[in-house]
Design an enzyme around this catalytic site. Structure first.
Site, PDB file in Angstrom:
ATOM      1  N   HIS B  65     -21.076  21.989 -33.180  1.00  0.00           N
ATOM      2  CA  HIS B  65     -21.114  23.386 -33.601  1.00  0.00           C
ATOM      3  C   HIS B  65     -20.560  24.313 -32.515  1.00  0.00           C
ATOM      4  O   HIS B  65     -19.827  25.266 -32.794  1.00  0.00           O
ATOM      5  CB  HIS B  65     -22.566  23.739 -33.956  1.00  0.00           C
ATOM      6  CG  HIS B  65     -22.790  25.188 -34.236  1.00  0.00           C
ATOM      7  ND1 HIS B  65     -23.400  26.024 -33.329  1.00  0.00           N
ATOM      8  CD2 HIS B  65     -22.471  25.953 -35.303  1.00  0.00           C
ATOM      9  CE1 HIS B  65     -23.457  27.242 -33.847  1.00  0.00           C
ATOM     10  NE2 HIS B  65     -22.907  27.233 -35.033  1.00  0.00           N
ATOM     11  N   GLU B  68     -16.874  24.127 -32.558  1.00  0.00           N
ATOM     12  CA  GLU B  68     -16.349  24.922 -33.673  1.00  0.00           C
ATOM     13  C   GLU B  68     -16.168  26.390 -33.244  1.00  0.00           C
ATOM     14  O   GLU B  68     -15.128  26.996 -33.492  1.00  0.00           O
ATOM     15  CB  GLU B  68     -17.319  24.815 -34.861  1.00  0.00           C
ATOM     16  CG  GLU B  68     -17.013  25.740 -36.030  1.00  0.00           C
ATOM     17  CD  GLU B  68     -18.245  26.517 -36.465  1.00  0.00           C
ATOM     18  OE1 GLU B  68     -18.236  27.765 -36.311  1.00  0.00           O
ATOM     19  OE2 GLU B  68     -19.222  25.905 -36.958  1.00  0.00           O
ATOM     20  N   HIS B  69     -17.186  26.943 -32.576  1.00  0.00           N
ATOM     21  CA  HIS B  69     -17.081  28.340 -32.117  1.00  0.00           C
ATOM     22  C   HIS B  69     -15.917  28.523 -31.143  1.00  0.00           C
ATOM     23  O   HIS B  69     -15.234  29.528 -31.173  1.00  0.00           O
ATOM     24  CB  HIS B  69     -18.371  28.759 -31.407  1.00  0.00           C
ATOM     25  CG  HIS B  69     -19.407  29.322 -32.320  1.00  0.00           C
ATOM     26  ND1 HIS B  69     -19.923  30.580 -32.174  1.00  0.00           N
ATOM     27  CD2 HIS B  69     -20.029  28.790 -33.403  1.00  0.00           C
ATOM     28  CE1 HIS B  69     -20.835  30.800 -33.115  1.00  0.00           C
ATOM     29  NE2 HIS B  69     -20.915  29.732 -33.867  1.00  0.00           N
ATOM     30  N   GLU B 141     -27.591  33.028 -32.470  1.00  0.00           N
ATOM     31  CA  GLU B 141     -27.516  32.375 -33.781  1.00  0.00           C
ATOM     32  C   GLU B 141     -28.715  31.437 -33.963  1.00  0.00           C
ATOM     33  O   GLU B 141     -29.311  31.367 -35.030  1.00  0.00           O
ATOM     34  CB  GLU B 141     -26.194  31.593 -33.895  1.00  0.00           C
ATOM     35  CG  GLU B 141     -25.970  31.013 -35.285  1.00  0.00           C
ATOM     36  CD  GLU B 141     -24.649  30.250 -35.406  1.00  0.00           C
ATOM     37  OE1 GLU B 141     -23.928  30.134 -34.392  1.00  0.00           O
ATOM     38  OE2 GLU B 141     -24.354  29.780 -36.516  1.00  0.00           O
TER      39      GLU B 141
END
Lengths: 428, 429
Positions: B65, B68-69, B141
């Site tokens: 993840h 991905e950012h 997040e």
């Protein structure tokens, strides 16, 4: 895509018709347009859920579900939404297009009939909506209201609305308040329902492959028993341009991240609103990943995962929502206001403006590929008599200049700030 | 490039595998204004331990993840998110337990946007400063997820149901685990998982298939790599690791998931797809909106329209579930188990079963209206080795006996985990 055709097919009943062959399912919504009010919102929301429990021919959930199975998995669902201060309740149906069914079976008429039966011919006892259905759906509505309160982002938004619009209908959520929902009784609800049927203006929206003649005829047949009395066309939205000194609210809950919500009035631009300019302003300020809020509050200052703005053109208001550490509340709030001031000062680069316009044009044009978006677009536009298609709206957006955006930004005023912080465990 | 027509669904798919191993799928949709594109790698939150060279390496939870950012940063200082937006595209990305997906939709300049998408996903560029900055954003997040009851109830279900399976690992990781991430770990993971042989490009909507293949061939210059070897060395019991997990949060109403652990067909591919569809049909037969159980519990006020059932299939973890909000999770769990046991002793209701099969048609057609859903169908079909467009045929081949056998074998207390998020019980002070 063909342009929408809008015709009045019965007294106070408009059909918005969009023809297209590109979807594999047809879509119909039937919407009763009512004035949003704290007193009636819960009743209005509840009535659709009670009706969906059973009609004369199919008196319980199981028999309605069985009928939907026979209609190849068609859906007929309660619809409760607000457009400004208009509460819009009804049913929304989605059903396979005949072309894709075995033997091209016709199910459009059957689905339209079922929708009308649920709305017009409810299961009753002694002339009243069934008390067991009213009771159980009332409990469910209360649960749905509680459930909205469990999601803290939603909760802080609802709380801001409640506080900011304390004396205005806009402060009421689409499902009404828990307090008013708990009190609804069977007799009052039945009366209320009958009144809605005979006095509320109705907007029907159809999008799909059937020709206009076929769907119109199906609706006229199915809704022939809709009682039409004196139609009350007065539902509308009260726009307040002025606001006083900003108000600040803060509450504590057991959360790990602070939820910041800010409410603004769009101000004097609402005297002669240029909706395209308002939309572009919002995109520049906080609408997408090229907006000032995203680029500064998230990317440059690393203060949050989300910070975005949205506007309601009917009410003439804007909201900003962000999730931040408790001790970054003031930093985030001040930065958000600084970015708004930058917009008002004309500090908007060519890139920011063109990205915002491209982003909006793309998303407006893409509405033509989704029935749900088309429904929301046309039903809300029909309220202020605007009939242009998404593609035409996209062209208006393309013509917006920096001056138009600055004019909106200058007019925007902060009204209220709500911050949901964590509970101070040490202080207890 | 091969072409496959599905006349009964009114769709066709163009597909092919480039020399470097990149798979490409295109579904043109007549009269659509929009195009949706998705570039995906079979790499997700569950892939923390994998083989690099000839040894297994461990990476911090949340790294897929995090990667991905960080993929949007380009070496020339540009940000791909901004470049795509400037062209009018709406870009985004998401990471699941077994896939990372980079997406955009657009109504114009498809070719330019597509080339940016292909380029930035294949171009790793990480610095100490950019990693540090992202730790702040992702930290927020993670906090946001921790405050979201539906996220918590779902993560808890997987944590309680599985004892070893890496699907237990939270996709975004924790504030502590992501603090261990460095540019070096990101480069390593990119090298292993973002190789064309482990990736797929899917495009649906207004699109010319030739142009998509051409862009993919020209932009994705990376050579074929090896399909990464993941750690499958864990042993997982077929029974639920624990039967109940609860968490108190500041919520107004409890929400819960009742999961039943299934044993995925080791053959994978079509067999696993079949198993998924059978599980869905069986859950619908047991507790769907036209089941006896649903209407009885609804009329008794035990459940409301938040009640639903389905099947989850992530990173090789397969389970059936009930999800709902309300006060009575333990009662509902008992009712489910009892009803499944009762049904499995009957010979089945044929008329009801055939009607359920018929009702699947509407939902399948509805999904195909959405270019987003079409892309996800093509991506999953490719990664997991089946053809999602054959769904209705597979469903038609089931018999009521299949469903009853499924319920008998799987809807049993030993395989069940109940995960609930409850309001905080206030104590008088």
């Amino acid at each position: 895509m063909e342009k929408a055709i809008i015709r009045t097919i019965m007294p106070g009943v408009d059909l918005i018709y969009v023809h297209t062959d590109k979807f594999k399912t047809g879509h119909l919504s039937v919407n009763f347009m009512l004035q949003l009010s704290k007193a009636d919102a819960a009743k209005n929301a509840l009535v659709m859920h009670v009706l969906r429990r059973g009609c004369k021919r199919l008196p319980d959930l199981k028999s309605i579900s069985e009928e939907l199975d026979r209609l190849y998995g068609a859906t007929v669902d309660p619809l409760v939404r607000t457009i400004g201060e208009v509460q819009c309740i009804g049913l929304s149906a989605n059903f396979a297009d005949d072309r894709y069914l075995p033997g091209h079976e016709d199910i459009l008429e059957k689905t339209v009939n079922l929708t009308a039966e649920i709305l017009l011919d409810p299961a009753t006892k002694g002339g009243l909506l069934r008390s067991d259905y009213v009771r159980s759906e009332r409990d469910n509505l209360c649960d749905a209201i509680r459930s909205d309160m469990s999601d803290k982002r939603t909760y802080s938004f609802l709380r801001l609305k409640e506080l900011m619009f304390a004396g205005e209908a806009y402060g009421t959520d689409r499902n009404g308040t828990l307090k008013s929902a708990e009190k609804i009784a069977q007799i009052a609800l039945t009366k209320h329902y009958k009144n809605i049927l005979s006095t509320a203006p109705v907007k029907m929206f159809y999008c799909g492959g059937a020709d206009e003649e076929r769907i119109t005829q199906a609706l006229l047949n199915a809704f022939s028993t809709l009682p039409r009395g004196e139609i009350d066309f007065s539902a509308g939205t009260d726009v307040r341009v002025e606001c006083g000194e900003p108000r600040f609210f803060s509450e504590a809950m057991d959360v790990t991240q602070g939820k910041l919500t800010m409410g603004f009035r769009l101000g004097e631009v609402m005297y002669a609103p240029d909706y395209a300019a308002i939309a572009v302003f919002n995109a520049v300020f906080g609408g997408g990943v090229t907006s000032k809020l995203f680029m500064n509050v998230r990317e440059r200052m690393s203060l949050c995962y989300y910070a975005s703005s949205s506007t309601d053109r009917f009410k003439g208001v804007m909201f900003v929502m962000s999730g931040v550490e408790f001790d970054k509340y003031e930093t985030a709030r001040d930065e958000i206001l600084a970015q708004l001031a930058a917009c008002a000062d004309g500090d908007i680069s060519d890139g920011e403006l063109s990205s915002a316009i491209s982003f909006l044009v793309n998303s407006v044009r893409a509405m033509e590929d989704s029935v749900a978006s088309l429904d929301a677009y046309y039903v809300s536009r029909s309220l202020d008599g605007l009939t242009y298609a998404p593609s035409e709206y996209a062209m208006l957006i393309g013509e917006i200049t920096r001056e138009d955006v600055v004019k909106v930004a200058k007019s925007v005023k902060l009204d209220s700030v709500y911050f949901l912080r964590g509970t101070d465990k040490e202080g207890e | 490039m091969t072409f496959r027509d599905y006349p009964e669904l009114g769709e066709c798919i163009y597909s092919g595998v480039l020399e470097n191993g990149l798979a490409v799928y295109v579904m043109p949709k007549k009269d659509y204004v929009k195009t949706f594109a998705a570039f995906a790698t079979r790499y997700g939150g569950s892939d923390c331990r994998f083989k690099l060279g000839d040894k297994f390496i461990e990476t911090p939870a949340g790294i897929a993840h995090f990667l991905e950012h960080k993929m949007f940063d380009m070496p020339d200082g540009k940000d791909a998110m901004t470049s795509l937006s400037a062209l009018g595209a709406s870009p985004n990305a998401f990471t699941g337990p077994d896939t990372t997906c980079y997406i955009f939709s657009c109504t114009d300049k498809l070719d330019e946007s597509l080339r940016i998408l292909l380029d930035f996903v294949m171009t790793p560029y990480f610095t100490d400063a950019s990693v540090a900055k992202e730790q702040g954003i992702i930290g927020q997040e993670i906090r946001m997820c921790e405050d979201n009851p539906s996220h918590v109830v779902f993560e808890n279900l997987l944590k309680a149901m599985y004892s070893e399976h890496p699907v237990r690992i939270s996709v975004p990781g924790t504030v502590e685990s992501i603090a261990e991430i460095t540019p070096k770990t990101l480069y390593d993971c990119h090298k292993v998982f973002y190789n064309p042989s482990n990736m797929v490009l899917a495009v649906a909507g207004r699109v010319d298939p030739e142009a998509v293949f051409k862009a993919a061939r020209e932009v994705v210059s990376a050579e074929a790599g090896q399909v990464p070897v993941r750690d499958t060395g864990f042993s997982e019991s077929p029974l639920a690791a624990s039967s109940r997990i609860s968490r108190q949060m500041d919520v107004s109403i409890p929400s819960y998931l009742i999961g039943f652990k299934l044993k995925p067909d080791p053959a994978g591919g079509d067999a696993l797809f079949r198993q998924n569809l059978l599980a869905e049909l069986a859950m619908d037969y047991l507790a769907g909106p036209s089941s006896k159980l649903y209407s009885r519990l609804y009329e008794q006020g035990v459940i409301n329209d938040s009640f639903g059932c389905g099947v989850g299939d992530e990173a090789g973890a397969l389970y059936a579930y009930i999800s709902a909000e309300g006060e009575n999770c333990d009662e509902v769990a008992d009712e489910i188990i009892r009803e499944a046991s009762t049904l499995s002793r009957t010979s089945g209701e044929h008329e009801y079963f055939e009607r359920l099969k018929k009702s699947g048609i509407g939902g399948t057609l509805r999904a195909l209206n959405s270019p987003e859903a079409c892309c996800m169908l093509m991506i999953n079909s490719h990664f997991f080795g089946y053809d999602a467009m054959t769904e209705l045929d597979v469903i038609n081949s089931f018999r009521v006996e299949d469903v009853l056998a499924f319920l008998k074998e799987n809807l049993v207390p030993e395989k069940m985990t109940l995960s609930v998020v409850e309001p905080i019980k206030k104590v008088n002070s």
